[in-house]
Design a protein around this motif. Structure first.
Motif, PDB file in Angstrom:
ATOM      1  N   MET A  97      13.997 -15.092   3.120  1.00  0.00           N
ATOM      2  CA  MET A  97      13.507 -13.854   2.511  1.00  0.00           C
ATOM      3  C   MET A  97      12.484 -13.204   3.458  1.00  0.00           C
ATOM      4  O   MET A  97      11.509 -13.833   3.869  1.00  0.00           O
ATOM      5  N   VAL A  98      12.726 -11.956   3.812  1.00  0.00           N
ATOM      6  CA  VAL A  98      11.858 -11.225   4.736  1.00  0.00           C
ATOM      7  C   VAL A  98      10.958 -10.288   3.938  1.00  0.00           C
ATOM      8  O   VAL A  98      11.436  -9.493   3.133  1.00  0.00           O
ATOM      9  N   THR A  99       9.669 -10.388   4.149  1.00  0.00           N
ATOM     10  CA  THR A  99       8.748  -9.487   3.459  1.00  0.00           C
ATOM     11  C   THR A  99       8.770  -8.107   4.104  1.00  0.00           C
ATOM     12  O   THR A  99       9.199  -7.946   5.256  1.00  0.00           O
ATOM     13  N   THR A 100       8.292  -7.111   3.369  1.00  0.00           N
ATOM     14  CA  THR A 100       8.192  -5.765   3.930  1.00  0.00           C
ATOM     15  C   THR A 100       7.254  -5.757   5.127  1.00  0.00           C
ATOM     16  O   THR A 100       7.484  -5.057   6.112  1.00  0.00           O
ATOM     17  N   SER A 101       6.187  -6.551   5.053  1.00  0.00           N
ATOM     18  CA  SER A 101       5.251  -6.637   6.165  1.00  0.00           C
ATOM     19  C   SER A 101       5.932  -7.174   7.417  1.00  0.00           C
ATOM     20  O   SER A 101       5.733  -6.651   8.522  1.00  0.00           O
ATOM     21  N   GLU A 102       6.755  -8.201   7.262  1.00  0.00           N
ATOM     22  CA  GLU A 102       7.472  -8.764   8.405  1.00  0.00           C
ATOM     23  C   GLU A 102       8.494  -7.770   8.946  1.00  0.00           C
ATOM     24  O   GLU A 102       8.653  -7.620  10.166  1.00  0.00           O
ATOM     25  N   ALA A 103       9.203  -7.094   8.050  1.00  0.00           N
ATOM     26  CA  ALA A 103      10.242  -6.152   8.476  1.00  0.00           C
ATOM     27  C   ALA A 103       9.664  -4.954   9.224  1.00  0.00           C
ATOM     28  O   ALA A 103      10.321  -4.372  10.089  1.00  0.00           O
ATOM     29  N   SER A 122       0.202   1.094   4.592  1.00  0.00           N
ATOM     30  CA  SER A 122       0.791  -0.075   3.938  1.00  0.00           C
ATOM     31  C   SER A 122       2.177  -0.361   4.496  1.00  0.00           C
ATOM     32  O   SER A 122       2.915   0.561   4.885  1.00  0.00           O
ATOM     33  N   PRO A 123       2.575  -1.636   4.563  1.00  0.00           N
ATOM     34  CA  PRO A 123       3.942  -1.972   4.975  1.00  0.00           C
ATOM     35  C   PRO A 123       5.002  -1.297   4.103  1.00  0.00           C
ATOM     36  O   PRO A 123       6.036  -0.859   4.604  1.00  0.00           O
ATOM     37  N   SER A 124       4.735  -1.197   2.795  1.00  0.00           N
ATOM     38  CA  SER A 124       5.723  -0.567   1.922  1.00  0.00           C
ATOM     39  C   SER A 124       5.841   0.927   2.208  1.00  0.00           C
ATOM     40  O   SER A 124       6.923   1.511   2.073  1.00  0.00           O
ATOM     41  N   GLY A 125       4.734   1.555   2.593  1.00  0.00           N
ATOM     42  CA  GLY A 125       4.799   2.959   2.984  1.00  0.00           C
ATOM     43  C   GLY A 125       5.642   3.143   4.234  1.00  0.00           C
ATOM     44  O   GLY A 125       6.499   4.034   4.308  1.00  0.00           O
ATOM     45  N   LEU A 126       5.415   2.304   5.236  1.00  0.00           N
ATOM     46  CA  LEU A 126       6.210   2.359   6.463  1.00  0.00           C
ATOM     47  C   LEU A 126       7.675   2.058   6.170  1.00  0.00           C
ATOM     48  O   LEU A 126       8.576   2.717   6.701  1.00  0.00           O
ATOM     49  N   GLY A 127       7.913   1.051   5.316  1.00  0.00           N
ATOM     50  CA  GLY A 127       9.284   0.692   4.985  1.00  0.00           C
ATOM     51  C   GLY A 127      10.017   1.808   4.260  1.00  0.00           C
ATOM     52  O   GLY A 127      11.178   2.088   4.541  1.00  0.00           O
ATOM     53  N   GLY A 128       9.324   2.466   3.334  1.00  0.00           N
ATOM     54  CA  GLY A 128       9.947   3.559   2.601  1.00  0.00           C
ATOM     55  C   GLY A 128      10.316   4.719   3.505  1.00  0.00           C
ATOM     56  O   GLY A 128      11.399   5.299   3.392  1.00  0.00           O
TER      57      GLY A 128
END
Length: 294
Positions: free
Chosen positions: A1-7, A63-69
């Protein structure tokens, strides 16, 4: 499982210099006029889909989720707009009068990326195994490289917005009206900084990157149900895009229409055989109907 932070680890490293990268010809101006003698430090935030500035401390929070989105929207933007533009320019297909963006959306499974971006607005969650992940090492002219470049362009506009708050020494102590005016001010700072000296293909790319950032704001408004201390997303969209100054045959405007139509109005009809400027104006009016002002 890859976290958003890792991705998004690679994106986070590149985001620190993103405001310089979107307008490299103004790098010295940015260093002198915005960063100055007191550095602006970028820090990580664990809040969902979060970008913010703390003016007093000269800190930017990402945030990692902001970058991921944003990366997910850039992925969708590249693939649907690239395919849509190709289909629209194909002599035989152009005779059909329209491009079925809904079919393109389904074929590339782009809805899965946008759905994940929407979920990240509420809370962070692991990166879905079925989705591609950001590849910051991919050569620029490859599809993953172009997606990364587009995502970082969108991140640049958002970070320039936050730098605008710091540069103009904005405050959050004097009520909603002033806070909303400051948001307009920060948006204009970001848009003008990115576009002021850009021309030709470079201006087209920066305009498309700004549209990806604005699409993220629409998704954010949907998730948060509007309100608060920010102007309506549609008003911010109209103001920022009014400064694009692109030609009637703009590739950025054409591609923006396919992206926005696919994300926010995939099932609705779309007039066929329209020049990019007219199609973009039509899409803007459609967004006005879909996103009431608050």
């Amino acid at each position: 499982m890859v976290t958003t932070s890792e991705a998004t680890e690679g994106l986070a490293r590149m985001a620190a210099s993103a405001p310089f990268a979107i307008a490299p010809e103004r790098a010295d101006d940015l260093a002198a006029q915005v960063f100055g003698d007191t550095p602006v430090e970028m820090r990580r935030s664990d809040l969902a889909s979060f970008f913010a500035a703390v003016v007093e401390d000269r800190h930017l929070y990402v945030s990692p989720s902001g970058l991921g989105g944003i990366w997910c929207l850039a992925h969708a933007a590249f693939h649907v707009s690239d395919a849509g533009s190709w289909l629209a320019s194909h002599p035989k297909l152009r005779g059909a009068g329209s491009v079925d963006v809904g079919r393109l959306w389904a074929e590339f499974r782009l809805g899965d990326y946008v759905d994940y971006a929407r979920r990240l607005m509420g809370e962070d969650e692991p990166w879905p195994e079925s989705l591609d992940m950001p590849d910051v090492k991919a050569p620029l002219r490859t599809e993953p490289g172009l997606v990364t470049s587009l995502a970082l362009g969108a991140v640049s506009w958002i970070m320039l917005h936050e730098l605008g708050h710091i540069t103009k020494n904005h405050t959050k102590l004097f009520g909603r009206d002033l806070m909303v005016r400051q948001e307009w001010d920060a948006d204009n700072f970001a848009t003008q900084w990115a576009l002021k000296t850009a021309a030709g293909e470079e201006r087209e790319f920066r305009a498309l990157a700004i549209v990806v950032a604005l699409a993220w704001l629409f998704v954010f408004e949907q998730a948060k149900r509007g309100g608060g201390d920010h102007p309506s997303a549609i008003l911010r969209f109209r103001e920022a895009t009014s400064q694009f100054d692109l030609g009637d045959d703009s590739v950025a405007l054409e591609r923006s229409v396919y992206l926005l139509k696919a994300i926010f109005d995939p099932a609705g009809p779309m007039p066929g055989d329209m020049a990019p400027v007219a199609a973009f104006d039509w899409m803007t009016d459609r967004l006005e109907a879909l996103f009431p002002r608050h």
